[in-house]
Design a protein around this motif. Structure first.
Motif, PDB file in Angstrom:
ATOM      1  N   UNK A 276       9.954  -7.041   6.180  1.00  0.00           N
ATOM      2  CA  UNK A 276       9.263  -6.285   5.142  1.00  0.00           C
ATOM      3  C   UNK A 276       7.773  -6.210   5.406  1.00  0.00           C
ATOM      4  N   UNK A 277       7.163  -5.197   4.852  1.00  0.00           N
ATOM      5  CA  UNK A 277       5.712  -5.066   4.875  1.00  0.00           C
ATOM      6  C   UNK A 277       5.107  -6.259   4.136  1.00  0.00           C
ATOM      7  N   UNK A 278       3.997  -6.823   4.619  1.00  0.00           N
ATOM      8  CA  UNK A 278       3.435  -8.012   3.962  1.00  0.00           C
ATOM      9  C   UNK A 278       3.026  -7.796   2.519  1.00  0.00           C
ATOM     10  N   UNK A 279       2.674  -6.569   2.134  1.00  0.00           N
ATOM     11  CA  UNK A 279       2.267  -6.306   0.740  1.00  0.00           C
ATOM     12  C   UNK A 279       3.483  -6.227  -0.181  1.00  0.00           C
TER      13      UNK A 279
ATOM     14  N   UNK B 174       5.721 -12.207  -1.141  1.00  0.00           N
ATOM     15  CA  UNK B 174       5.065 -13.136  -2.049  1.00  0.00           C
ATOM     16  C   UNK B 174       3.600 -13.382  -1.683  1.00  0.00           C
ATOM     17  N   UNK B 175       3.134 -12.823  -0.578  1.00  0.00           N
ATOM     18  CA  UNK B 175       1.707 -12.936  -0.262  1.00  0.00           C
ATOM     19  C   UNK B 175       0.870 -12.310  -1.376  1.00  0.00           C
ATOM     20  N   UNK B 176       1.428 -11.272  -2.012  1.00  0.00           N
ATOM     21  CA  UNK B 176       0.746 -10.653  -3.162  1.00  0.00           C
ATOM     22  C   UNK B 176       1.594 -10.913  -4.411  1.00  0.00           C
ATOM     23  N   UNK B 177       1.509 -10.045  -5.405  1.00  0.00           N
ATOM     24  CA  UNK B 177       2.114 -10.318  -6.710  1.00  0.00           C
ATOM     25  C   UNK B 177       3.599  -9.953  -6.748  1.00  0.00           C
ATOM     26  N   UNK B 178       4.393 -10.659  -5.944  1.00  0.00           N
ATOM     27  CA  UNK B 178       5.847 -10.488  -5.917  1.00  0.00           C
ATOM     28  C   UNK B 178       6.495 -11.860  -5.928  1.00  0.00           C
TER      29      UNK B 178
ATOM     30  N   UNK C 151      -3.482   0.498  -5.961  1.00  0.00           N
ATOM     31  CA  UNK C 151      -2.966  -0.805  -6.341  1.00  0.00           C
ATOM     32  C   UNK C 151      -1.752  -1.127  -5.463  1.00  0.00           C
ATOM     33  N   UNK C 152      -1.669  -2.353  -4.921  1.00  0.00           N
ATOM     34  CA  UNK C 152      -0.533  -2.676  -4.048  1.00  0.00           C
ATOM     35  C   UNK C 152       0.817  -2.558  -4.741  1.00  0.00           C
ATOM     36  N   UNK C 153       0.874  -2.819  -6.057  1.00  0.00           N
ATOM     37  CA  UNK C 153       2.150  -2.716  -6.760  1.00  0.00           C
ATOM     38  C   UNK C 153       2.573  -1.256  -6.965  1.00  0.00           C
ATOM     39  N   UNK C 154       1.637  -0.319  -6.880  1.00  0.00           N
ATOM     40  CA  UNK C 154       1.998   1.099  -6.930  1.00  0.00           C
ATOM     41  C   UNK C 154       2.626   1.540  -5.610  1.00  0.00           C
ATOM     42  N   UNK C 155       2.073   1.055  -4.505  1.00  0.00           N
ATOM     43  CA  UNK C 155       2.598   1.436  -3.183  1.00  0.00           C
ATOM     44  C   UNK C 155       3.848   0.650  -2.807  1.00  0.00           C
ATOM     45  N   UNK C 156       3.929  -0.604  -3.270  1.00  0.00           N
ATOM     46  CA  UNK C 156       5.054  -1.481  -2.940  1.00  0.00           C
ATOM     47  C   UNK C 156       5.555  -2.151  -4.222  1.00  0.00           C
ATOM     48  N   UNK C 157       6.227  -1.388  -5.083  1.00  0.00           N
ATOM     49  CA  UNK C 157       6.622  -1.930  -6.393  1.00  0.00           C
ATOM     50  C   UNK C 157       7.742  -2.962  -6.334  1.00  0.00           C
ATOM     51  N   UNK C 158       8.548  -2.942  -5.272  1.00  0.00           N
ATOM     52  CA  UNK C 158       9.715  -3.815  -5.212  1.00  0.00           C
ATOM     53  C   UNK C 158       9.504  -4.963  -4.227  1.00  0.00           C
ATOM     54  N   UNK C 159      10.013  -6.120  -4.601  1.00  0.00           N
ATOM     55  CA  UNK C 159       9.887  -7.316  -3.772  1.00  0.00           C
ATOM     56  C   UNK C 159      10.889  -7.270  -2.616  1.00  0.00           C
TER      57      UNK C 159
END
Length: 260
Positions: free
Chosen positions: A156-159, A162-166, A186-194
């Motif tokens: 997976x992409x690092x963003x 769990x490195x960010x808010x996942x 916002x990283x959660x907009x580009x990568x919303x799913x863990x």
């Protein structure tokens, strides 16, 4: 026919580069030739280190473990493709569609992003690395490939980790503001799913994913090869260190069937 064999695994050793989590890999010498007449080492650590294969069980409860991958998925003909990426680059469905040699049904696919040259205990490789996400993973599932290996830090992409808010994160909270500053999003907009890459590829598609491909990857990129990757026969295993090999037919004419 003259065949050549290539290594696609990173070295496994004490103080090896490790994805930002705990514990580390520890290798201790228990017996020495001078003292005991034999040499024996003991290693301690999780299996998600170095060149390794994840199981669906790693990311989703009540799913298959590492021993449940059918053998036909672990060896066969496929391609090593060049999809170069920079900091936080995403391996997209368009990248995979346009890759050459063309990715075919039942192929094993090794993706050369260039990041295997940055392999090291650093943010550059792990936190600022590239990776796939749901869109690219769905493309691989729809294409019905057998196995995928990534020349970068993870499935997976690092963003999207769990490195960010996942999930258990953020373990590297500074990345959230850095991503906003660099991209304006916002990283959660580009990568919303863990870890959507993991879950799409392995859980929905049953396709093994190998992280940290390296070694001779450049030498086989752009070619059709026969690949082999064998995890332990480990009931309950959530992942496993693997040795990955590529066999080249210089004429590029030999091809195994699906093996099913």
């Amino acid at each position: 026919m003259s065949l050549k064999i290539y290594n696609l695994s990173q070295p496994f050793h004490h103080h090896m580069p490790e994805w930002p989590s705990t514990p580390s890999v520890n290798v201790n010498v228990n017996k020495f030739h001078a003292k005991d007449g034999v040499y024996q080492v003991q290693w301690d650590g999780i299996m998600h280190r170095g060149t390794h294969m994840d199981a669906p069980l790693h990311v989703t409860e009540n799913t298959p473990d590492i021993s449940h991958y059918p053998l036909w998925r672990l060896c066969g003909t496929g391609v090593a493709v060049s999809i170069p990426k920079g900091k936080w680059g995403v391996i997209t469905a368009e990248d995979l569609e346009n890759a050459r040699p063309k990715i075919q049904e039942n192929d094993i696919v090794m993706i050369n992003t260039g990041f295997h040259h940055k392999w090291g205990d650093s943010d550059e490789y792990f936190a600022y690395g590239c990776g796939i996400y749901a869109d690219g993973a769905r493309w691989l599932v729809d294409k019905k490939v057998k196995l995928v290996g990534y020349g970068c830090q993870a499935n997976d992409h690092p963003i999207a980790t769990k490195l960010v808010d996942h999930g258990l994160g953020p373990s590297q909270p500074h990345l959230i503001e850095e991503y906003k500053k660099v991209t304006g999003r916002d990283p959660k907009d580009d990568f919303p799913d863990w870890e959507a890459g993991h879950k799409t590829l392995m859980v929905k598609g049953g396709i093994p994913g190998i992280e940290n491909i390296g070694g001779d990857l450049d030498e086989v990129t752009g070619k059709r090869c026969f690949f082999m990757a064998f995890p332990w026969r480990w009931p309950g295993g959530d992942g496993c260190v693997v040795r990955v090999l590529a066999v080249i037919d210089p004429d590029q004419t030999f091809r195994f069937g699906s093996g099913q």
